[in-house]
Write a protein that holds these residues in place. Structure first.
Motif, PDB file in Angstrom:
ATOM      1  N   ALA A 271       2.744  -6.668  -5.779  1.00 21.61           N
ATOM      2  CA  ALA A 271       2.862  -5.229  -5.598  1.00 21.61           C
ATOM      3  C   ALA A 271       2.401  -4.161  -7.157  1.00 21.61           C
ATOM      4  O   ALA A 271       2.260  -4.589  -7.670  1.00 21.61           O
ATOM      5  CB  ALA A 271       4.882  -5.455  -5.848  1.00 21.61           C
ATOM      6  N   GLU A 369       6.025  -5.081  -2.514  1.00 18.27           N
ATOM      7  CA  GLU A 369       5.163  -3.588  -2.204  1.00 18.27           C
ATOM      8  C   GLU A 369       6.534  -2.190  -1.680  1.00 18.27           C
ATOM      9  O   GLU A 369       6.161  -0.228  -2.244  1.00 18.27           O
ATOM     10  CB  GLU A 369       4.060  -2.760  -2.260  1.00 18.27           C
ATOM     11  CG  GLU A 369       3.500  -3.470   0.080  1.00 18.27           C
ATOM     12  CD  GLU A 369       3.745  -5.172  -0.053  1.00 18.27           C
ATOM     13  OE1 GLU A 369       3.436  -5.132   0.850  1.00 18.27           O
ATOM     14  OE2 GLU A 369       4.089  -5.880  -1.009  1.00 18.27           O
ATOM     15  N   SER A 372       8.464   0.286  -3.221  1.00 15.36           N
ATOM     16  CA  SER A 372       8.915   2.106  -4.037  1.00 15.36           C
ATOM     17  C   SER A 372       9.524   2.926  -2.751  1.00 15.36           C
ATOM     18  O   SER A 372       9.185   3.171  -4.086  1.00 15.36           O
ATOM     19  CB  SER A 372       7.053   1.617  -3.313  1.00 15.36           C
ATOM     20  OG  SER A 372       6.292   2.103  -2.439  1.00 15.36           O
ATOM     21  N   SER A 400       2.193   5.741  -4.279  1.00 14.87           N
ATOM     22  CA  SER A 400       3.455   4.688  -2.955  1.00 14.87           C
ATOM     23  C   SER A 400       2.568   4.502  -1.740  1.00 14.87           C
ATOM     24  O   SER A 400       3.086   3.676  -0.740  1.00 14.87           O
ATOM     25  CB  SER A 400       4.787   5.473  -2.508  1.00 14.87           C
ATOM     26  OG  SER A 400       5.667   4.804  -2.138  1.00 14.87           O
ATOM     27  N   SER A 403      -0.291   2.733  -1.735  1.00 13.94           N
ATOM     28  CA  SER A 403       0.117   1.382  -1.673  1.00 13.94           C
ATOM     29  C   SER A 403       0.053   0.199  -0.435  1.00 13.94           C
ATOM     30  O   SER A 403       0.250  -0.540  -0.688  1.00 13.94           O
ATOM     31  CB  SER A 403       0.841   0.763  -2.667  1.00 13.94           C
ATOM     32  OG  SER A 403       2.680   1.301  -2.558  1.00 13.94           O
ATOM     33  N   SER A 511      -3.794  -3.052  -6.042  1.00 12.01           N
ATOM     34  CA  SER A 511      -2.631  -3.360  -7.053  1.00 12.01           C
ATOM     35  C   SER A 511      -3.111  -2.393  -8.206  1.00 12.01           C
ATOM     36  O   SER A 511      -2.394  -1.669  -8.674  1.00 12.01           O
ATOM     37  CB  SER A 511      -2.260  -4.452  -7.058  1.00 12.01           C
ATOM     38  OG  SER A 511      -1.913  -4.699  -5.904  1.00 12.01           O
ATOM     39  N   CYS A 514      -2.472   1.867  -7.978  1.00  7.47           N
ATOM     40  CA  CYS A 514      -1.874   2.060  -8.156  1.00  7.47           C
ATOM     41  C   CYS A 514      -0.971   1.623  -9.216  1.00  7.47           C
ATOM     42  O   CYS A 514       0.227   2.395  -9.103  1.00  7.47           O
ATOM     43  CB  CYS A 514      -1.285   1.431  -6.846  1.00  7.47           C
ATOM     44  SG  CYS A 514      -1.723   2.131  -5.451  1.00  7.47           S
TER      45      CYS A 514
END
Length: 533
Positions: A271, A369, A372, A400, A403, A511, A514
């Motif tokens: 994440a 992840e 978010s 978001s 990702s 990763s 972001c």
């Protein structure tokens, strides 16, 4: 002489329910088109939970190991799966067969489970309706675009497959009650949410402090009485959820399944949070120490093997434990808790709760992840309050969603996820531009009238200077263009230049990049909360 009467005029009052129905209908049409698309192992997880809760007695729900996808959500979600299984059996009995249904992928199960997510999204629709019903039509429609048409929810729930819209809808209902001053109902709904998915407990400290200061006030007697009332309601919810498992002596097993700390600090795909930089620092220090001639044991493919498991060993830096992540989340929350204690404002509760979930995402243990969405969706409500909030949300929402791209790794889904993100970015841009140009124009007209300028005849000299178009600045624009560079490398250049070497590098780049945007969002939200009186 009698004057002629003015003819009666009919004033058309917009119906927010009707408007929201149209937004929801359009979103549902898109969801229906996505039924044949890719779905992850989470699809089989929830199908197995249907079979598990239907075939076994309640005391065995958290003991079953027929499949690797054991039940690890709180009891209310298990009850929810049991409810859905009643309809699943009518559609296709194999769906709820504990043994024959393993990895069952017939059209009947795919369509049924996809439809259950769409139907359960009605809770999200209800929550967003409650939060926006007292706003103007322009703000209300903009919030509906941000939430009902969220590309992140479409990707995670209706392609990858989960029930985040349903759960976030419960959260929005709770927040709407708190904003209206109905604290007891808001606390009750939040307790219900925790018994559906315990990961929402990150906002528990904010709820506790806010309700203690806002609801349990008014003198010792009244305050204590309200504290008892709130405590009774919350305890009753948890008794309804966990009571049967306490009765059967299975509560320890339930908690063992719900908190599998052995999974490690990071998920297989990292994440984009703080721990990305911690891991990179450890690897950098290990490289430097090795170059200096010191003997150091570097774990093989630690954190970059793409595996789910206890990937917690570090070469140089101290090992991170669940307790450390818990303390870090509380420390990050502390300024927000102070604000909630000193001045518990209903108008701030949504912002505070979103900030809490941001802290949990950045510093929590084994964060997915997909988490978010827990703060991106509530922040959509906040985004219409000011130009600064809109700029922040525009960048955060894009980061978001991007990702989440690695969740859909098959080639046929690539145009879909790109198109969803591009269309939503365009809608956000025009929505925010329309919203804040209208606000600026209204303020300009008010200023002109105070200075004596007649409407429609002459503009005030400062009118043009006061208008401000929506923009995110050159730094924000440069950062978003960087996402394009990262995607170009991972999708097109990496296979050409490196071939099969360093297969984890594209995910690593997503990763890291972001994570920069997420850290910026956390700092921005913290500064916003501290500066607000």
């Amino acid at each position: 002489m009698t004057g002629a009467k003015n003819p009666k005029t009919t004033i058309s009052i917009p119906n927010p329910i009707f408007d929201l129905a149209w937004f929801s209908l359009i979103a549902t049409c898109v969801k229906l088109l996505l039924i044949p698309s890719y779905h992850s192992s989470d699809f089989e997880v929830h199908r197995h939970w249907l079979a598990l809760t239907h075939s076994l007695s309640l005391p065995n729900w958290y003991l079953d190991e027929t499949s690797p996808w054991t039940l690890d959500y709180p009891p209310f979600f298990a009850y929810f799966e049991r409810f859905l299984s009643l309809f699943a059996k009518l559609v296709d009995p194999t769906i709820v067969d504990l043994h024959d249904g393993l990895n069952y992928k017939s059209p009947s199960v795919i369509i049924f489970q996809r439809l259950t997510v769409m139907v359960s999204d009605m809770v999200l629709i209800f929550g967003i309706y409650r939060l926006g019903r007292k706003l103007g039509s322009r703000e209300r429609n903009l919030i509906w675009i941000l939430v009902v048409w969220s590309p992140g929810l479409l990707i995670v729930d209706h392609m990858h497959f989960q029930y985040n819209g349903f759960l976030l809808g419960i959260l929005l209902v709770s927040l709407s009650c708190l904003e209206e001053g109905r604290d007891l109902v808001g606390g009750f709904v939040f307790a219900v949410l925790l018994c559906f998915k315990h990961l929402f407990a990150v906002a528990g400290p904010v709820y506790f402090v806010y309700l203690l200061r806002h609801y349990c006030r008014g003198g010792w007697v009244r305050g204590f009485g309200r504290l008892v009332a709130m405590g009774t309601v919350v305890v009753a919810v948890f008794v309804a959820a966990y009571g049967p498992f306490v009765y059967y002596g299975q509560i320890q097993q339930v908690f063992h399944r719900m908190f599998p700390f052995g999974r490690g600090l990071c998920h297989a795909y990292w994440a984009p949070n703080f721990w990305v930089f911690y891991i990179l620092l450890d690897k950098g220090l290990a490289f430097v120490v090795a170059k200096l001639g010191f003997t150091i044991q570097v774990p093989t493919a630690s954190f970059t093997g793409g595996l789910v498991g206890d990937s917690s060993p570090f070469a140089v830096l101290p090992k991170v434990t669940p307790l450390i992540t818990f303390v870090l989340v509380l420390v990050a929350l502390f300024p927000c808790l102070i604000k909630a204690w000193r001045n518990p404002q209903p108008s701030m509760i949504t912002r505070w709760v979103a900030y809490a979930y941001t802290c949990g995402f950045l510093f929590g243990w084994h964060v997915h992840e997909k988490a978010s969405l827990h703060f991106v969706i509530p922040l959509a409500i906040v985004a219409t309050q000011s130009m600064e909030d809109a700029r922040h949300y525009f960048i955060l929402s894009i980061v978001s969603c991007y990702s989440l791209f690695p969740l859909l790794f098959e080639a046929q889904e690539y145009p879909i996820k790109v198109l969803l993100l591009l269309l939503h970015s365009i809608l956000m841009w025009f929505g925010f531009s329309s919203q804040f140009s209208q606000i600026t124009s209204a303020k300009t007209r008010a200023t002109s009238q105070k200075k004596g300028y007649k409407s429609g005849l002459k503009e005030s000299p400062g009118t043009v200077m006061q208008k401000q178009a929506f923009n995110i600045g050159w730094i924000g624009t440069s950062y978003l263009l960087g996402l394009l560079v990262v995607e170009t490398w991972g999708q097109f250049l990496h296979p050409i230049i490196l071939g099969n070497r360093l297969p984890f590098l594209p995910l690593l780049m997503i990763s890291i990049y972001c994570a920069l945007g997420m850290m910026y969002s956390w700092i921005w939200q913290l500064r916003r909360i501290i500066s607000t009186r």
